[in-house]
Design a protein around this motif. Structure first.
Motif, mmCIF file in Angstrom:
data_model
loop_
_atom_site.group_PDB
_atom_site.id
_atom_site.type_symbol
_atom_site.label_atom_id
_atom_site.label_comp_id
_atom_site.label_asym_id
_atom_site.label_seq_id
_atom_site.Cartn_x
_atom_site.Cartn_y
_atom_site.Cartn_z
ATOM 1 N N PRO A 29 4.028 16.434 3.793
ATOM 2 C CA PRO A 29 4.529 16.808 5.116
ATOM 3 C C PRO A 29 4.108 15.851 6.228
ATOM 4 O O PRO A 29 4.540 16.022 7.371
ATOM 5 N N TRP A 30 3.256 14.844 5.912
ATOM 6 C CA TRP A 30 2.689 14.010 6.961
ATOM 7 C C TRP A 30 2.967 12.527 6.672
ATOM 8 O O TRP A 30 2.364 11.941 5.768
ATOM 9 N N PRO A 31 3.859 11.893 7.413
ATOM 10 C CA PRO A 31 4.089 10.453 7.218
ATOM 11 C C PRO A 31 2.847 9.640 7.582
ATOM 12 O O PRO A 31 2.122 9.974 8.514
ATOM 13 N N ARG A 32 2.619 8.558 6.838
ATOM 14 C CA ARG A 32 1.449 7.714 7.024
ATOM 15 C C ARG A 32 1.895 6.289 7.332
ATOM 16 O O ARG A 32 2.641 5.690 6.561
ATOM 17 N N VAL A 33 1.393 5.752 8.439
ATOM 18 C CA VAL A 33 1.843 4.455 8.941
ATOM 19 C C VAL A 33 0.644 3.536 9.116
ATOM 20 O O VAL A 33 -0.391 3.947 9.637
ATOM 21 N N ALA A 34 0.784 2.287 8.670
ATOM 22 C CA ALA A 34 -0.265 1.283 8.829
ATOM 23 C C ALA A 34 0.076 0.350 9.975
ATOM 24 O O ALA A 34 1.220 -0.104 10.103
ATOM 25 N N PHE A 35 -0.923 0.048 10.792
ATOM 26 C CA PHE A 35 -0.848 -1.025 11.778
ATOM 27 C C PHE A 35 -1.926 -2.023 11.366
ATOM 28 O O PHE A 35 -3.100 -1.864 11.690
ATOM 29 N N ASP A 36 -1.503 -3.018 10.609
ATOM 30 C CA ASP A 36 -2.411 -3.962 9.962
ATOM 31 C C ASP A 36 -2.494 -5.241 10.771
ATOM 32 O O ASP A 36 -1.483 -5.780 11.221
ATOM 33 N N LEU A 141 -2.756 4.633 11.180
ATOM 34 C CA LEU A 141 -4.022 4.009 10.808
ATOM 35 C C LEU A 141 -3.976 2.532 11.145
ATOM 36 O O LEU A 141 -3.047 1.823 10.749
ATOM 37 N N HIS A 142 -4.969 2.056 11.889
ATOM 38 C CA HIS A 142 -4.997 0.644 12.266
ATOM 39 C C HIS A 142 -6.294 -0.015 11.829
ATOM 40 O O HIS A 142 -7.346 0.626 11.746
ATOM 41 N N GLY A 143 -6.178 -1.311 11.540
ATOM 42 C CA GLY A 143 -7.350 -2.070 11.136
ATOM 43 C C GLY A 143 -6.953 -3.331 10.388
ATOM 44 O O GLY A 143 -5.769 -3.570 10.116
ATOM 45 N N PRO A 144 -7.932 -4.159 10.028
ATOM 46 C CA PRO A 144 -7.650 -5.386 9.280
ATOM 47 C C PRO A 144 -7.590 -5.154 7.778
ATOM 48 O O PRO A 144 -8.160 -4.187 7.268
ATOM 49 N N LEU A 145 -6.873 -6.030 7.095
ATOM 50 C CA LEU A 145 -6.896 -6.072 5.620
ATOM 51 C C LEU A 145 -6.442 -4.763 4.987
ATOM 52 O O LEU A 145 -6.885 -4.392 3.906
ATOM 53 N N LEU A 146 -5.524 -4.058 5.621
ATOM 54 C CA LEU A 146 -5.143 -2.721 5.153
ATOM 55 C C LEU A 146 -4.241 -2.722 3.924
ATOM 56 O O LEU A 146 -4.217 -1.740 3.188
ATOM 57 N N LEU A 147 -3.495 -3.782 3.721
ATOM 58 C CA LEU A 147 -2.440 -3.735 2.703
ATOM 59 C C LEU A 147 -2.921 -4.112 1.310
ATOM 60 O O LEU A 147 -2.116 -4.175 0.382
ATOM 61 N N GLY A 148 -4.213 -4.317 1.149
ATOM 62 C CA GLY A 148 -4.721 -4.694 -0.163
ATOM 63 C C GLY A 148 -5.445 -3.588 -0.895
ATOM 64 O O GLY A 148 -6.119 -3.847 -1.893
ATOM 65 N N ALA A 185 -4.212 -13.644 3.364
ATOM 66 C CA ALA A 185 -2.863 -14.210 3.442
ATOM 67 C C ALA A 185 -2.404 -14.727 2.089
ATOM 68 O O ALA A 185 -1.230 -14.596 1.714
ATOM 69 N N THR A 186 -3.334 -15.283 1.317
ATOM 70 C CA THR A 186 -2.990 -15.836 0.006
ATOM 71 C C THR A 186 -2.819 -14.748 -1.041
ATOM 72 O O THR A 186 -1.837 -14.753 -1.805
ATOM 73 N N GLU A 187 -3.743 -13.800 -1.094
ATOM 74 C CA GLU A 187 -3.747 -12.806 -2.164
ATOM 75 C C GLU A 187 -2.792 -11.640 -1.901
ATOM 76 O O GLU A 187 -2.198 -11.105 -2.829
ATOM 77 N N THR A 188 -2.671 -11.220 -0.655
ATOM 78 C CA THR A 188 -1.847 -10.048 -0.332
ATOM 79 C C THR A 188 -0.523 -10.424 0.306
ATOM 80 O O THR A 188 0.465 -9.703 0.157
ATOM 81 N N ASP A 189 -0.486 -11.555 1.025
ATOM 82 C CA ASP A 189 0.716 -12.027 1.711
ATOM 83 C C ASP A 189 1.327 -10.915 2.568
ATOM 84 O O ASP A 189 2.449 -10.450 2.315
ATOM 85 N N PRO A 190 0.611 -10.458 3.590
ATOM 86 C CA PRO A 190 1.093 -9.311 4.363
ATOM 87 C C PRO A 190 2.421 -9.537 5.070
ATOM 88 O O PRO A 190 3.154 -8.581 5.320
ATOM 89 N N THR A 191 2.767 -10.789 5.380
ATOM 90 C CA THR A 191 4.048 -11.025 6.041
ATOM 91 C C THR A 191 5.224 -10.734 5.114
ATOM 92 O O THR A 191 6.323 -10.459 5.578
#
Length: 210
Positions: A29-36, A141-148, A185-191
């Motif tokens: 019931p709760w959408p979760r959004v990252a601001f990385d 949720l905000h912070g660095p390195l979130l997508l790994g 940037a190399t391992e996760t390539d967030p872009t």
């Protein structure tokens, strides 16, 4: 990657409107959004702006920063104050984020979320009370390195800085963290991994993928 110029106000409103129709991928019931993004890109500032825009639209949300889930100094700084490997993989208490934030927002969860856990300045628990999120409320949720970390986000926003801009905008006392973002940037390539990419080299004139 094709980017178009946009103002922060229009970007905030467009993201808020998009989030109004966001459906969780797992039926929760709760959408979760990252601001990385690196601290220099100020992902928390955008998360708070979007949260306010959602409030104006009548949609509740909870803004949570990973800086409230740092590990204790005895663990975080075990190998020194400027250990890049520790910053990259052991600085933030991902286990606590799973337990106190993402677990309660699963399909069979309670919606009872802890906004923060640890005060890094006092190096002790914050004793912040839990927040009960009503169905439909969004986690921002905000912070660095979130997508790994395999967090179950329903939408991911990455605030991108070129290596030169990241170096210029990172304070001297935090320059030691830069190799961690190179590795990210190399391992996760967030872009490539993120649903929305915002270039923030010039903080006055962002551009995004739309």
């Amino acid at each position: 990657m094709r980017l178009e110029a946009i103002t922060w106000d229009r970007l905030t409103d467009t993201l808020a409107d998009r989030l109004l129709g966001l459906e969780p991928k797992d039926g929760a019931p709760w959408p979760r959004v990252a601001f990385d993004g690196a601290p220099a890109a100020r992902p928390g500032e955008l998360a708070r702006r979007v949260g306010e825009a959602l409030r104006v639209r009548g949609r509740p949300s909870l803004v949570v920063g990973t800086e409230g889930f740092l590990r204790p100094a005895s663990l975080r700084l075990e190998y020194g104050h400027e250990d890049v490997e520790a910053y990259y993989s052991g600085w933030f208490d991902t286990g606590a984020l799973w337990r106190e934030v993402f677990g309660p927002l699963e399909a069979d969860g309670t919606g009872r979320v802890l906004p923060d856990l640890w005060d890094p300045r006092a190096d002790r628990a914050t004793r912040t009370p839990y927040v009960q999120l009503p169905p439909g409320a969004l986690l921002l949720l905000h912070g660095p390195l979130l997508l790994g970390h395999w967090f179950p986000f329903d939408l991911t926003v990455h605030l991108h800085l070129s290596p030169g801009a990241l170096r210029r905008r990172t304070p001297a006392e935090e320059q030691w963290t830069l190799p961690a973002f190179e590795r990210y940037a190399t391992e996760t390539d967030p872009t490539s991994a993120a649903d929305v990419v915002i270039r923030t080299d010039d903080p006055r004139h962002p551009a995004w993928t739309g």
